[in-house]
Design a protein around this motif. Structure first.
Motif, PDB file in Angstrom:
ATOM      1  N   ILE A  33       0.835  -1.204   0.000  1.00 15.92           N
ATOM      2  CA  ILE A  33       0.000   0.000   0.000  1.00 15.92           C
ATOM      3  C   ILE A  33       0.869   1.253   0.000  1.00 15.92           C
ATOM      4  O   ILE A  33       0.659   2.187  -0.790  1.00 15.92           O
ATOM      5  CB  ILE A  33      -0.942  -0.001   1.221  1.00 15.92           C
ATOM      6  CG1 ILE A  33      -1.908  -1.199   1.170  1.00 15.92           C
ATOM      7  CG2 ILE A  33      -1.716   1.308   1.295  1.00 15.92           C
ATOM      8  CD1 ILE A  33      -2.834  -1.209  -0.012  1.00 15.92           C
ATOM      9  N   GLU A  47      -7.406   9.024  -0.772  1.00 14.34           N
ATOM     10  CA  GLU A  47      -7.923   7.669  -0.560  1.00 14.34           C
ATOM     11  C   GLU A  47      -8.655   7.179  -1.802  1.00 14.34           C
ATOM     12  O   GLU A  47      -8.525   6.010  -2.186  1.00 14.34           O
ATOM     13  CB  GLU A  47      -8.847   7.645   0.658  1.00 14.34           C
ATOM     14  CG  GLU A  47      -8.123   7.852   1.978  1.00 14.34           C
ATOM     15  CD  GLU A  47      -9.066   7.778   3.164  1.00 14.34           C
ATOM     16  OE1 GLU A  47     -10.220   7.325   2.993  1.00 14.34           O
ATOM     17  OE2 GLU A  47      -8.655   8.167   4.269  1.00 14.34           O
ATOM     18  N   HIS A  67      -5.027   0.253   4.410  1.00 14.79           N
ATOM     19  CA  HIS A  67      -4.227   1.457   4.651  1.00 14.79           C
ATOM     20  C   HIS A  67      -4.088   1.736   6.142  1.00 14.79           C
ATOM     21  O   HIS A  67      -3.103   2.353   6.573  1.00 14.79           O
ATOM     22  CB  HIS A  67      -4.732   2.669   3.855  1.00 14.79           C
ATOM     23  CG  HIS A  67      -6.019   3.300   4.294  1.00 14.79           C
ATOM     24  ND1 HIS A  67      -6.170   3.945   5.494  1.00 14.79           N
ATOM     25  CD2 HIS A  67      -7.213   3.431   3.643  1.00 14.79           C
ATOM     26  CE1 HIS A  67      -7.392   4.445   5.582  1.00 14.79           C
ATOM     27  NE2 HIS A  67      -8.048   4.144   4.472  1.00 14.79           N
TER      28      HIS A  67
END
Length: 212
Positions: A33, A47, A67
């Protein structure tokens, strides 16, 4: 009197929750990530953009837990709906030496409370076989019985991902010897004046419904 006795009995029977938190996913997921944020957004992505790049829903729990995991390992910070890589992440993805990478990964692993106490518990000694290890997680570190296997899997996978799981003969060790750098900080632009000492990293995040 009866109600008071029942209350006292309920308190005695209430399960003790572990204070040693661990993430939903292993360190390898956190790396994936954070690397995507560093690569696609030069260290900062919204996001929504990150979710689209991963082919996931920004509102889905799977994306949010991923995340969150990266933040728990100290690889990302979050401000509003923007995710940014930290100095620790940059020490991994844009390192100037293998030692810098090793130290950054070690620091990330030890950022997780459960992993840190387990590393201290087995410092210099081999890890026990799986069943005994799970019993220790449950009895000594109060990991809920229903989550013990998850805790073992995430910890062991994270140790491999961080490169600190070593073997000698038939024994397996968590090799966490050496100094650990300060907790990670968000990247900042260069300054002509000497940088101020970095503040402490925010504590690991408890997985609650409100945060995912």
């Amino acid at each position: 009197a009866d109600n008071k006795q029942e209350t006292q009995e309920s308190k005695r029977k209430a399960p003790v929750r572990s204070v040693f938190l661990f993430p939903a996913y292993p360190f390898g997921t956190a790396l994936e990530i954070a690397e995507r944020v560093e690569r696609d957004g030069a260290g900062s992505l919204s996001e929504n953009t990150l979710a689209m790049a991963l082919g996931m829903s920004a509102k889905g729990s799977s994306f949010r837990l991923r995340h969150l995991t990266s933040r728990q390992f100290g690889l990302l910070t979050r401000q509003g709906e923007t995710l940014s890589t930290t100095q620790r992440a940059k020490a991994i993805f844009k390192s100037v030496s293998p030692e810098e990478t090793r130290q950054a990964k070690l620091a990330a692993f030890l950022e997780i409370p459960l992993f840190k106490v387990v590393a201290e518990r087995f410092k210099g000694t081999p890890l026990p076989e799986s069943n005994t290890f799970r019993n220790i997680l449950e009895r000594e570190f109060k990991v809920a019985h229903a989550r013990v296997r998850d805790a073992e899997r995430v910890l062991m996978d994270s140790a491999r991902d961080a490169g600190i799981l070593t073997t000698s003969g038939s024994n397996t060790y968590l090799n966490v010897e050496g100094s650990v750098p300060a907790a990670s900080m968000p990247d900042s632009p260069p300054s002509a004046s000497p940088p101020a000492p970095p503040p402490l990293e925010e504590p690991s995040i408890r997985l609650t419904q409100g945060q995912i």
